[in-house]
Design a protein around this motif. Sequence first.
Motif, short mmCIF file in Angstrom:
data_model
loop_
_atom_site.label_atom_id
_atom_site.label_comp_id
_atom_site.label_asym_id
_atom_site.label_seq_id
_atom_site.Cartn_x
_atom_site.Cartn_y
_atom_site.Cartn_z
N SER A 258 0.83 -1.21 0.00
CA SER A 258 0.00 0.00 0.00
C SER A 258 0.86 1.25 0.00
N ARG A 259 1.92 1.25 0.78
CA ARG A 259 2.80 2.42 0.86
C ARG A 259 3.53 2.64 -0.45
N VAL A 260 4.05 1.56 -1.06
CA VAL A 260 4.71 1.68 -2.35
C VAL A 260 3.73 2.22 -3.39
N SER A 261 2.51 1.69 -3.37
CA SER A 261 1.52 2.11 -4.35
C SER A 261 1.15 3.58 -4.17
N LEU A 262 1.07 4.04 -2.92
CA LEU A 262 0.71 5.43 -2.68
C LEU A 262 1.76 6.38 -3.22
N LEU A 263 3.04 6.07 -3.03
CA LEU A 263 4.11 6.91 -3.55
C LEU A 263 4.12 6.87 -5.08
N LEU A 264 3.91 5.70 -5.67
CA LEU A 264 3.84 5.61 -7.12
C LEU A 264 2.62 6.36 -7.66
N GLY A 265 1.63 6.59 -6.78
CA GLY A 265 0.44 7.33 -7.19
C GLY A 265 0.71 8.79 -7.50
N THR A 266 1.90 9.30 -7.17
CA THR A 266 2.24 10.67 -7.55
C THR A 266 2.69 10.76 -9.00
N GLU A 267 2.71 9.65 -9.71
CA GLU A 267 3.16 9.63 -11.11
C GLU A 267 2.45 10.68 -11.98
N PRO A 268 1.11 10.84 -11.89
CA PRO A 268 0.48 11.87 -12.72
C PRO A 268 0.99 13.28 -12.44
N LEU A 269 1.35 13.56 -11.19
CA LEU A 269 1.91 14.86 -10.86
C LEU A 269 3.20 15.10 -11.64
N TRP A 270 4.09 14.09 -11.65
CA TRP A 270 5.36 14.24 -12.35
C TRP A 270 5.16 14.25 -13.86
N ALA A 271 4.12 13.59 -14.34
CA ALA A 271 3.80 13.68 -15.76
C ALA A 271 3.44 15.11 -16.12
N ALA A 272 2.70 15.79 -15.23
CA ALA A 272 2.35 17.19 -15.47
C ALA A 272 3.59 18.08 -15.42
N VAL A 273 4.49 17.81 -14.48
CA VAL A 273 5.73 18.58 -14.39
C VAL A 273 6.53 18.43 -15.69
N ALA A 274 6.62 17.20 -16.20
CA ALA A 274 7.33 16.97 -17.46
C ALA A 274 6.65 17.70 -18.60
N GLY A 275 5.31 17.69 -18.58
CA GLY A 275 4.57 18.39 -19.63
C GLY A 275 4.82 19.89 -19.62
N ILE A 276 4.90 20.46 -18.41
CA ILE A 276 5.14 21.90 -18.30
C ILE A 276 6.56 22.26 -18.70
N ALA A 277 7.53 21.49 -18.18
CA ALA A 277 8.94 21.82 -18.40
C ALA A 277 9.41 21.48 -19.80
N VAL A 278 8.90 20.38 -20.37
CA VAL A 278 9.39 19.92 -21.67
C VAL A 278 8.35 20.15 -22.77
N GLY A 279 7.09 19.85 -22.45
CA GLY A 279 6.05 19.96 -23.48
C GLY A 279 5.40 21.31 -23.58
#
Length: 311
Positions: A258-279
């Motif tokens: 559950s703890r591993v999954s919760l941290l991996l759940g921030t993936e969409p946030l980092w996808a947005a960061v990549a979209g802002i910085a690169v895309g």
Amino acid sequence: MTVLSPAAGVEAPRRAWLADLPVLAVAVVWGGSYLAAKGITTTHTVVAVLVLRFALVLPVLVVAGWARLRALSPAQLRGAGVLGLVLGGIFLLETYGVVHTSATNAGLIISLTMVFTPLAESAVRKRAPSAGFLGAAALSVVGVVLLTQGAGAGFTTPSAGDLLILGAALARTLHVLLMARIKAVQDADPLSLTTVQLGAAVLVFALLATAPGTGATPWAAAADFGPAQWAGLAFLSVFCTLFAFFVQMWAVRRTSPSRVSLLLGTEPLWAAVAGIAVGGEEPGVLGYAGALLVLAGTAWGRRAVTPATTP
């Protein structure tokens, strides 16, 4: 029962953070994987790219860990092979899904893994998840929704790609739970287990590549790659594949699924960061509010699944 000294009480949270940081790094590189995959994959090259992605790192792993790889027992090989088949299914579902839906919808749907995992874990253990974890997961999901809505696309009527990503989220949940519950792999060398997993996945993709109607061959796809495509493939291979799943196997033994999954759940946030910085994307007010909620939900969830004492 061991009585903790004040020093031990200080060290326990520190060790927890040391286990959490690599998992958070996995979420960061997975967030960037959407842009990378979009840049090098089409409908006709999904299987070819997956063969190349996994095959790039497999020979290095085999050579580096040959002695430990030979020491695996038949039971450990079978357990790692099962994990590898699930891993192959995850990447087939996720890659085909990303090709056939938007990155916004993909990020929203795949984040449901952090809800599916504790629910599945609770069902296996026949124990309800804590109210704190459910609240944290709900807050994170709301944040993901706001983040995707703020990006402008929103959640539309589910397409075939959306359903494939939903299947990938369920397969991710299965993979995390199996890593924690297949007894044969519990004491095996993590690098060797990762190598066997990748080998099983490559075998699946290679067999699919020989079947008619599965698109371009790996050789044809590689011949059409330029420097940018090779750089994207290297990012997907080394960081999003090798690093990510090695960390998962390492972390799940030191914390909970559950703890591993919760941290991996921030993936969409980092996808947005990549979209802002690169895309060059602009998430808007709702998007920034969603990012804050994801961070808050993750922090709350960490406290909800961290034991108050260490036996």
